[in-house]
Design a protein around this motif. Sequence first.
Motif, PDB file in Angstrom:
ATOM      1  N   GLN A 145       0.847  -1.189   0.000  1.00  0.00           N
ATOM      2  CA  GLN A 145       0.000   0.000   0.000  1.00  0.00           C
ATOM      3  C   GLN A 145       0.884   1.240   0.000  1.00  0.00           C
ATOM      4  N   ALA A 146       0.538   2.221  -0.814  1.00  0.00           N
ATOM      5  CA  ALA A 146       1.296   3.471  -0.809  1.00  0.00           C
ATOM      6  C   ALA A 146       1.057   4.203   0.512  1.00  0.00           C
ATOM      7  N   ASP A 147       2.011   5.021   0.931  1.00  0.00           N
ATOM      8  CA  ASP A 147       1.856   5.784   2.175  1.00  0.00           C
ATOM      9  C   ASP A 147       0.620   6.664   2.114  1.00  0.00           C
ATOM     10  N   GLY A 148      -0.200   6.582   3.154  1.00  0.00           N
ATOM     11  CA  GLY A 148      -1.410   7.405   3.228  1.00  0.00           C
ATOM     12  C   GLY A 148      -2.465   7.016   2.202  1.00  0.00           C
ATOM     13  N   ALA A 149      -2.287   5.815   1.623  1.00  0.00           N
ATOM     14  CA  ALA A 149      -3.230   5.383   0.582  1.00  0.00           C
ATOM     15  C   ALA A 149      -4.565   4.991   1.195  1.00  0.00           C
ATOM     16  N   ASP A 150      -5.561   4.988   0.364  1.00  0.00           N
ATOM     17  CA  ASP A 150      -6.906   4.586   0.729  1.00  0.00           C
ATOM     18  C   ASP A 150      -6.893   3.111   1.115  1.00  0.00           C
ATOM     19  N   GLU A 151      -7.442   2.774   2.281  1.00  0.00           N
ATOM     20  CA  GLU A 151      -7.437   1.361   2.682  1.00  0.00           C
ATOM     21  C   GLU A 151      -8.481   0.539   1.930  1.00  0.00           C
TER      22      GLU A 151
ATOM     23  N   CYS B 155      -8.206   0.284  -1.217  1.00  0.00           N
ATOM     24  CA  CYS B 155      -7.477  -0.091  -2.429  1.00  0.00           C
ATOM     25  C   CYS B 155      -6.150  -0.713  -2.017  1.00  0.00           C
ATOM     26  N   VAL B 156      -6.106  -2.030  -1.956  1.00  0.00           N
ATOM     27  CA  VAL B 156      -4.933  -2.723  -1.403  1.00  0.00           C
ATOM     28  C   VAL B 156      -4.532  -3.898  -2.292  1.00  0.00           C
ATOM     29  N   THR B 157      -3.228  -4.102  -2.416  1.00  0.00           N
ATOM     30  CA  THR B 157      -2.710  -5.317  -3.043  1.00  0.00           C
ATOM     31  C   THR B 157      -2.176  -6.220  -1.943  1.00  0.00           C
TER      32      THR B 157
ATOM     33  N   ARG C 247      -5.297  -7.906  -5.861  1.00  0.00           N
ATOM     34  CA  ARG C 247      -5.712  -6.515  -5.655  1.00  0.00           C
ATOM     35  C   ARG C 247      -7.220  -6.403  -5.468  1.00  0.00           C
TER      36      ARG C 247
ATOM     37  N   GLN D 236     -10.258  -3.383  -4.800  1.00  0.00           N
ATOM     38  CA  GLN D 236     -10.698  -1.996  -4.647  1.00  0.00           C
ATOM     39  C   GLN D 236     -12.164  -2.012  -4.259  1.00  0.00           C
TER      40      GLN D 236
END
Length: 120
Positions: free
Chosen positions: A16-22, A24-26, A68, A70
């Motif tokens: 997950q990118a930093d501060g990304a929406d939880e 949207c996860v791989t 992934r 979403q």
Amino acid sequence: SMAEEGEKKAVLETVQADGADEGCVTFVMHDEDHTLGNSLRYMIMKGVDVDFCGYTITHPSESKINFRIQTRGGIPATEPLRRGLNELTDVCQHVLNTFQVDLSIFITSQLQDINVSLGS
């Protein structure tokens, strides 16, 4: 002991990118392939809160998949994953139970046939 064998790697990791929406996860699933990927994707896609669900096999020589999810409506991606795994477990258990019942019926009928042919 476990310590001597070295650290056991996690079966499931998240990317997950930093501060990304939880929503949207791989998820990285180790020691898995199309068997789990395809069936789990099918289960998860049935959820009304799921916008996208797909997976890739990272490389033929590696036994891991990138899975992934979403979601919509602020639902964390871990929820459909948990639900999908639970539903898949239930389906597998049902198939196994049905198989075991049918197998025991078959074996019983075979034994009866053997007894009849032996004249006992």
